[in-house]
Scaffold this active site. Sequence first.
Site, PDB file in Angstrom:
ATOM      1  N   ALA A   1      -5.822  13.973   5.735  1.00 33.38           N
ATOM      2  CA  ALA A   1      -5.522  12.940   4.783  1.00 33.38           C
ATOM      3  C   ALA A   1      -5.845  11.157   4.853  1.00 33.38           C
ATOM      4  CB  ALA A   1      -4.811  13.836   3.800  1.00 33.38           C
ATOM      5  N   TYR A   2      -4.781  11.031   5.647  1.00 31.08           N
ATOM      6  CA  TYR A   2      -3.979   9.705   6.459  1.00 31.08           C
ATOM      7  C   TYR A   2      -5.338   9.329   6.396  1.00 31.08           C
ATOM      8  CZ  TYR A   2      -2.613   5.218   8.852  1.00 31.08           C
ATOM      9  OH  TYR A   2      -2.404   4.926   9.864  1.00 31.08           O
ATOM     10  N   ALA A   3      -6.244   9.626   7.543  1.00 33.13           N
ATOM     11  CA  ALA A   3      -7.948   8.687   8.038  1.00 33.13           C
ATOM     12  C   ALA A   3      -8.585   8.728   6.369  1.00 33.13           C
ATOM     13  CB  ALA A   3      -7.978   9.666   8.569  1.00 33.13           C
TER      14      ALA A   3
ATOM     15  N   ASP B   1      -7.054   1.083   9.271  1.00 30.57           N
ATOM     16  CA  ASP B   1      -6.831   2.231  10.911  1.00 30.57           C
ATOM     17  C   ASP B   1      -8.171   2.084  11.206  1.00 30.57           C
ATOM     18  OD1 ASP B   1      -4.330   4.124  11.536  1.00 30.57           O
ATOM     19  OD2 ASP B   1      -5.775   4.472  12.299  1.00 30.57           O
TER      20      ASP B   1
ATOM     21  N   SER C   1      -7.990   8.608   3.435  1.00 32.53           N
ATOM     22  CA  SER C   1      -7.094   7.737   2.601  1.00 32.53           C
ATOM     23  C   SER C   1      -6.983   5.475   3.314  1.00 32.53           C
ATOM     24  CB  SER C   1      -5.950   7.952   2.229  1.00 32.53           C
ATOM     25  OG  SER C   1      -5.339   7.439   3.387  1.00 32.53           O
TER      26      SER C   1
END
Length: 235
Positions: free
Chosen positions: A146-148, A134, A150
């Site tokens: 947390a998404y970033a 991403d 990961s």
Amino acid sequence: MTAPILITGASQRIGLAYAMHCLERGTPVIATYRTHRSAVDTLEQAGARCLHADFATNQGIDSFINALLEETSALRAIIHNASDWLPESPDTDPADVMAAMMQIHSTTPYRINLACRHLLENSDAVTDIVHMTDYVVEKGSAKHIAYAASKAALENLTRSFARLLSPGVKVNSVAPSLIMFNEGDSEAYREKTLKKSLLGIAPGEVAAVETLQFLLDNPYITGRSIGLDGGRHLV
Ligand SMILES: NC(=O)C1=CN([C@@H]2O[C@H](COP(=O)(O)OP(=O)(O)OC[C@H]3O[C@@H](n4cnc5c(N)ncnc54)[C@H](OP(=O)(O)O)[C@@H]3O)[C@@H](O)[C@H]2O)C=CC1
Ligand SMILES: Nc1nc2c(c(=O)[nH]1)N=C([C@H](O)[C@@H](O)CO)CN2
């Protein structure tokens, strides 16, 4: 016959689009799905082998790996596409968000790549792993922390596996920004998000399909991330 391409999370959107693209070109596909949608039936009718997989637990990853090893003795490529875009929110424990994000975006590709590397190395030709990361790997995200993180871990896996598996296997990332909206995205969100890139469009799945195919067709790119973001970094 070309060995199949494994695409995770292929029951909708980008994963489904790339699976159909491969099938239309005569390349066999092994697709994973977590939720059985009509698209899974469509994929099977088009010749794909569809395997159920829920990567939320290590047992789920291991049972998928066992099923995959029963299914094939070689792979042309692995496309790690399966993903959840979880935001932080007041009613979710941050530890659970981080654990879930690392599980799907880091632990899953890590375990599958290590357990199945021989399927890629069993080939006379060069094979591929592609990690769908991403744009936020570069900049972080205030709402999907947390998404970033990961996805940043996944980007680092790209470099490590490129070193481990060369020269027989190329390993790259595609780092999209807005490709396509989700159902339910408001007009206000859509308008705001489109303005975040220089090109100001949501290109749709085809942009990701063409980038994935470019990476598989190119013999001299490994350990790299291809930004698919409409020039968002320059806004
Ligand atoms: N769409 C976009 O604009 C952008 C996409 N990306 C990245 O590109 C990739 C494709 O995006 P997109 O098509 O929107 O992805 P989706 O949000 O549609 O997710 C793809 C699939 O991942 C599967 N999945 C989620 N969690 C699990 C799990 N625990 N186990 C197994 N499968 C799981 C889902 O399966 P199911 O539905 O069957 O339950 C889903 O169909 C993703 O990695 C995403 O992060 C990055 C930036 C922008
Ligand atoms: N698994 C997913 N990851 C991401 C999605 C998505 O729909 N599923 N969408 C985005 C956004 O389009 C973002 O790039 C722009 O707001 C990010 N990741």
